[in-house]
Design an enzyme around this catalytic site. Structure first.
Site, PDB file in Angstrom:
ATOM      1  N   ASP A   9       0.875  -1.156   0.000  1.00  0.00           N
ATOM      2  CA  ASP A   9       0.000   0.000   0.000  1.00  0.00           C
ATOM      3  C   ASP A   9       0.927   1.225   0.000  1.00  0.00           C
ATOM      4  OD1 ASP A   9      -2.348   1.651   0.430  1.00  0.00           O
ATOM      5  OD2 ASP A   9      -1.660   1.835   2.506  1.00  0.00           O
ATOM      6  N   LEU A  10       0.430   2.363  -0.424  1.00  0.00           N
ATOM      7  CA  LEU A  10       1.292   3.554  -0.512  1.00  0.00           C
ATOM      8  C   LEU A  10       1.161   4.446   0.727  1.00  0.00           C
ATOM      9  CD1 LEU A  10       3.149   5.432  -2.233  1.00  0.00           C
ATOM     10  CD2 LEU A  10       1.065   6.414  -3.201  1.00  0.00           C
ATOM     11  N   ASP A  11      -0.034   5.064   0.856  1.00  0.00           N
ATOM     12  CA  ASP A  11      -0.253   6.045   1.925  1.00  0.00           C
ATOM     13  C   ASP A  11      -0.234   5.354   3.293  1.00  0.00           C
ATOM     14  OD1 ASP A  11      -0.739   8.321   0.191  1.00  0.00           O
ATOM     15  OD2 ASP A  11      -2.631   7.374  -0.341  1.00  0.00           O
ATOM     16  N   THR A  17       1.260  10.322   4.123  1.00  0.00           N
ATOM     17  CA  THR A  17       0.487  11.368   3.440  1.00  0.00           C
ATOM     18  C   THR A  17      -0.802  11.684   4.195  1.00  0.00           C
ATOM     19  OG1 THR A  17      -0.297   9.572   2.091  1.00  0.00           O
ATOM     20  CG2 THR A  17       1.285  11.064   1.059  1.00  0.00           C
ATOM     21  N   LYS A  46      -8.930   6.211   5.881  1.00  0.00           N
ATOM     22  CA  LYS A  46      -7.741   5.492   5.388  1.00  0.00           C
ATOM     23  C   LYS A  46      -8.151   4.335   4.488  1.00  0.00           C
ATOM     24  CE  LYS A  46      -4.094   6.200   8.770  1.00  0.00           C
ATOM     25  NZ  LYS A  46      -3.363   5.567   9.874  1.00  0.00           N
ATOM     26  N   GLY A  47      -7.591   4.283   3.309  1.00  0.00           N
ATOM     27  CA  GLY A  47      -7.867   3.167   2.398  1.00  0.00           C
ATOM     28  C   GLY A  47      -9.074   3.395   1.505  1.00  0.00           C
ATOM     29  N   SER A 115      -2.607   0.519  -4.311  1.00  0.00           N
ATOM     30  CA  SER A 115      -3.104   1.710  -3.606  1.00  0.00           C
ATOM     31  C   SER A 115      -4.414   2.203  -4.189  1.00  0.00           C
ATOM     32  CB  SER A 115      -2.055   2.821  -3.737  1.00  0.00           C
ATOM     33  OG  SER A 115      -2.589   4.068  -3.350  1.00  0.00           O
ATOM     34  N   ALA A 116      -5.234   2.832  -3.338  1.00  0.00           N
ATOM     35  CA  ALA A 116      -6.494   3.432  -3.800  1.00  0.00           C
ATOM     36  C   ALA A 116      -6.254   4.803  -4.431  1.00  0.00           C
ATOM     37  CB  ALA A 116      -7.444   3.582  -2.616  1.00  0.00           C
ATOM     38  N   SER A 117      -5.044   5.315  -4.308  1.00  0.00           N
ATOM     39  CA  SER A 117      -4.804   6.708  -4.708  1.00  0.00           C
ATOM     40  C   SER A 117      -4.639   6.888  -6.209  1.00  0.00           C
ATOM     41  CB  SER A 117      -3.547   7.233  -4.010  1.00  0.00           C
ATOM     42  OG  SER A 117      -3.260   8.536  -4.487  1.00  0.00           O
ATOM     43  N   ASN A 119      -3.342   9.613  -7.159  1.00  0.00           N
ATOM     44  CA  ASN A 119      -2.130  10.429  -7.213  1.00  0.00           C
ATOM     45  C   ASN A 119      -0.860   9.586  -7.072  1.00  0.00           C
ATOM     46  OD1 ASN A 119      -3.389  13.079  -7.353  1.00  0.00           O
ATOM     47  ND2 ASN A 119      -4.127  12.661  -5.287  1.00  0.00           N
ATOM     48  N   LYS A 146     -10.927  -1.153  -1.669  1.00  0.00           N
ATOM     49  CA  LYS A 146     -10.692  -1.990  -0.500  1.00  0.00           C
ATOM     50  C   LYS A 146     -11.900  -1.804   0.437  1.00  0.00           C
ATOM     51  CE  LYS A 146      -5.769  -0.882  -0.924  1.00  0.00           C
ATOM     52  NZ  LYS A 146      -4.623  -0.144  -0.392  1.00  0.00           N
ATOM     53  N   GLU A 170       0.068  -3.290   4.691  1.00  0.00           N
ATOM     54  CA  GLU A 170      -1.101  -2.404   4.744  1.00  0.00           C
ATOM     55  C   GLU A 170      -1.230  -1.699   6.092  1.00  0.00           C
ATOM     56  OE1 GLU A 170      -3.714  -0.809   3.903  1.00  0.00           O
ATOM     57  OE2 GLU A 170      -3.917  -1.370   1.820  1.00  0.00           O
ATOM     58  N   ASP A 171      -1.680  -0.447   6.075  1.00  0.00           N
ATOM     59  CA  ASP A 171      -1.907   0.262   7.347  1.00  0.00           C
ATOM     60  C   ASP A 171      -3.385   0.492   7.639  1.00  0.00           C
ATOM     61  OD1 ASP A 171      -2.190   2.238   5.259  1.00  0.00           O
ATOM     62  OD2 ASP A 171      -2.130   3.754   6.840  1.00  0.00           O
TER      63      ASP A 171
HETATM   64  C1  BG6 Z   1      -5.602   5.977  -0.042  1.00  0.00           C
HETATM   65  C2  BG6 Z   1      -5.683   6.782   1.228  1.00  0.00           C
HETATM   66  O1  BG6 Z   1      -4.324   5.436  -0.188  1.00  0.00           O
HETATM   67  O2  BG6 Z   1      -5.898   6.793  -1.169  1.00  0.00           O
HETATM   68  C3  BG6 Z   1      -7.042   7.462   1.332  1.00  0.00           C
HETATM   69  O3  BG6 Z   1      -5.496   5.924   2.344  1.00  0.00           O
HETATM   70  C4  BG6 Z   1      -7.296   8.280   0.074  1.00  0.00           C
HETATM   71  O4  BG6 Z   1      -7.073   8.276   2.466  1.00  0.00           O
HETATM   72  C5  BG6 Z   1      -7.188   7.391  -1.147  1.00  0.00           C
HETATM   73  O5  BG6 Z   1      -8.597   8.850   0.124  1.00  0.00           O
HETATM   74  C6  BG6 Z   1      -7.433   8.128  -2.461  1.00  0.00           C
HETATM   75  O6  BG6 Z   1      -6.410   9.060  -2.634  1.00  0.00           O
HETATM   76  P1  BG6 Z   1      -6.333  10.113  -3.810  1.00  0.00           P
HETATM   77  O7  BG6 Z   1      -4.887  10.500  -3.806  1.00  0.00           O
HETATM   78  O8  BG6 Z   1      -6.744   9.425  -5.077  1.00  0.00           O
HETATM   79  O9  BG6 Z   1      -7.245  11.229  -3.465  1.00  0.00           O
HETATM   80 MG    MG Z   2      -2.715   3.192   3.517  1.00  0.00          MG
END
Ligand code: BG6
Ligand code: MG
Length: 219
Positions: A9-11, A17, A46-47, A115-117, A119, A146, A170-171
């Site tokens: 996982d990233l964040d 972050t 988170k997640g 990761s869900a991000s 970014n 997730k 994973e956190d």
């Molecule tokens: C996850 C974070 O990794 O990414 C969440 O734990 C966050 O808090 C999610 O909402 C989505 O991130 P982003 O960068 O696409 O807004």
């Molecule tokens: Mg995380």
């Protein structure tokens, strides 16, 4: 079973972050939605994906917002967040992250991001870790958030390994649940009381070596 791959996982695992998400959501919640946003709220997000996070915050409001207003809110939150994460450097990697990625690479154990991000590509670039990741599965390619295991199953598929041969780091509670649903061995990052579903929990990646991992993996 031999350890063949690690999914990260990233964040909260490779980089902290959460504080940037907190500042950005709090600013949006207070200035545009008129509701509070606490550290407990940030923990609960988170997640979760960006849109799920917004929906969670909107539950605090009596207002009904249109889809275009919601889109504008997410854009605004992300602009605040991007300003912060664009300042990230390799020194922002969490303790032990770089060392573990380097050790995995030197031993040809494959790695992927899960990761869900959305970014994630920018953050990977800022942290300088692209060379250590054989695949990236992020919020731009997953369809189910997730605790659905899709993000990790896709990662394993891209690395051509089985979940039983793979460790997930994973956190988030939802992320640990996703890993376990997918049939992975899961190392929780944080406090063990917060992640009861994880196979074991460490404070950060500096407590992990491949040797330790393989020992617990065989149990
Ligand atoms: C996850 C974070 O990794 O990414 C969440 O734990 C966050 O808090 C999610 O909402 C989505 O991130 P982003 O960068 O696409 O807004
Ligand atoms: Mg995380």
């Amino acid at each position: 079973m031999k350890l063949k791959a690690c999914l990260f996982d990233l964040d909260g695992v490779l980089v902290d972050t959460a504080r940037h998400h907190f500042i950005a959501w709090k600013q949006l919640a207070e200035s545009k939605i008129g509701v509070s946003f606490t550290h407990e709220d940030n923990e609960a997000l988170k997640g979760l994906s960006r849109v799920e996070s917004l929906e969670y915050i909107l539950l605090k409001s009596n207002h009904v917002f249109s889809e275009s207003q919601k889109l504008a809110m997410m854009t605004e939150k992300n602009e605040i967040y991007l300003e912060a994460v664009s300042q990230l450097t390799p020194s922002d990697l969490l303790p032990g992250a770089l060392q573990l990625l380097q050790e995995l690479k030197s031993k040809s154990i494959h790695t992927a991001l899960g990761s869900a991000s959305k970014n994630a590509p920018l953050i990977i670039e800022k942290l300088g870790i692209a060379q250590y990741l054989d695949a990236v599965v992020d919020g731009n390619v997953v369809t189910a958030s997730k605790p659905n295991p899709e993000v990790f199953l896709k990662g394993a598929e891209m690395l051509q390994v089985l979940p039983q041969e793979t460790v997930v780091f994973e956190d988030a509670v939802s992320g640990v649940a996703a890993a376990k649903k997918g049939g992975f061995f899961c190392v929780g990052i944080g406090e063990s009381s917060a992640l009861p579903e994880a196979d074991f929990v460490v404070a950060d990646l500096s407590h992990i070596t491949i040797e330790k991992l393989e020992k617990s993996f065989f149990i």
